[in-house]
Design a protein around this motif. Sequence first.
Motif, PDB file in Angstrom:
ATOM      1  N   GLU A 234       8.904 -15.876  51.751  1.00  0.00           N
ATOM      2  CA  GLU A 234      10.233 -16.352  51.357  1.00  0.00           C
ATOM      3  C   GLU A 234      10.989 -15.171  50.745  1.00  0.00           C
ATOM      4  O   GLU A 234      10.686 -14.740  49.636  1.00  0.00           O
ATOM      5  N   PHE A 235      11.953 -14.659  51.449  1.00  0.00           N
ATOM      6  CA  PHE A 235      12.684 -13.480  50.991  1.00  0.00           C
ATOM      7  C   PHE A 235      13.740 -13.870  49.957  1.00  0.00           C
ATOM      8  O   PHE A 235      14.536 -14.780  50.190  1.00  0.00           O
ATOM      9  N   ASP A 236      13.727 -13.207  48.822  1.00  0.00           N
ATOM     10  CA  ASP A 236      14.702 -13.463  47.766  1.00  0.00           C
ATOM     11  C   ASP A 236      15.625 -12.249  47.639  1.00  0.00           C
ATOM     12  O   ASP A 236      15.224 -11.211  47.109  1.00  0.00           O
ATOM     13  N   PRO A 237      16.868 -12.345  48.129  1.00  0.00           N
ATOM     14  CA  PRO A 237      17.771 -11.183  48.095  1.00  0.00           C
ATOM     15  C   PRO A 237      18.110 -10.731  46.683  1.00  0.00           C
ATOM     16  O   PRO A 237      18.518  -9.591  46.475  1.00  0.00           O
ATOM     17  N   ALA A 238      17.925 -11.623  45.692  1.00  0.00           N
ATOM     18  CA  ALA A 238      18.252 -11.245  44.310  1.00  0.00           C
ATOM     19  C   ALA A 238      17.333 -10.150  43.795  1.00  0.00           C
ATOM     20  O   ALA A 238      17.665  -9.456  42.825  1.00  0.00           O
TER      21      ALA A 238
END
Length: 380
Positions: A234-238
Amino acid sequence: MLFNSKELWAERQKLADSIGGLVAEGKVDEARIAEGQVKQLDITLEQVLADEAALRDSARIAEPAARATFGEQILGPRDAFDGIEFGFKAEAADPSVVHVPGPTEVELELPGKPADLLSNFAATLPSVPSSGSVSFKQRSRQIGGPDTWGGVADGKSAKKAKVIYTWKDAVANKEAIAGYVPVSKDTLKDYADLLSIIEGDLLIDLGEKENAKILNGSNSAGIVGVLNTPGIIEFDPAEFDLVAAVGGLYYEAIRCMRTEVMKTARRVPTHVALHPDIKTAIDLYKTSTGLYQVLGDGVIWGMVVVEDFECDGILVYAPACAKKRPVHNITVELGYVNEQFIENELSILAEKTTALQVVYPDAFCYASKAKLDAAAGKTS
């Protein structure tokens, strides 16, 4: 404004001729932009040529039958006329309001559903037939790794590094995807109608539904789609320092997601699936100098772009790490539903049963559009 094929071809030639001049003048960036525009024109030109050919093929109109004049309506046909007598009376349409309808043509061909507009995610996965639901070992995380041995110190031997490779039991449950179309019995005798219904409608709909299941399925007793499979990244751009502009953030996020897959799964992803809205934003993203960042060649950061309306975000992946497991070929059956037996109708039923086997979940990295847009909003 609509252009015909000649006008589009002229525009393409003008752009193509300008590329050499731009390169000679050292304007490499402008030449690349022109090259991208030529590719886009080629796509448009192909569609326009197809539309023009279809228009020409549909222009066959039968000669209109000769209509009787007002006098002929009163007197009847010339070869049957024997004169008129006292008391003769006849009616005819008022010549001042006579309407002569144009010629008509009856098209018996059924307009079928257009073929898939875009290549979808499911089409990129390998397919291996199975006899039913599949129980398999799914690769899980590794604990520890080899290391140097510390030897013996003060009469005590150091422990060597422990490595634990883990797998977990998983099941790829089969699920049936089916749909039926009620038709009249007369239609069963019409080959063209049946071909249009089976190939041009049912088959396309089944494929689109299968793709939706393989990507977003959540049936614990059937297909669990890739995006709902435990273990995907799950990629979290933050967590990353990405640019503020939405198009640029999408573009940079894809590169970061590619690295995440390589670090975690030890795989080089070859495909990126994304919603057409995201692809549009990336294509229209410009650098600070006003030049487009991407020229629409269908490849981003070395990965093949797969536009899919079912993908609400970005999915970077290695296709070989999951596979479709069709249980049997697509079947087509005829039968009655409810009152059809007494209504001169039958139903055509098309069905396929398949399963999804995700062997390496961490070879798939997903970022939702909502998270990406939120990150763009926070940094702007």
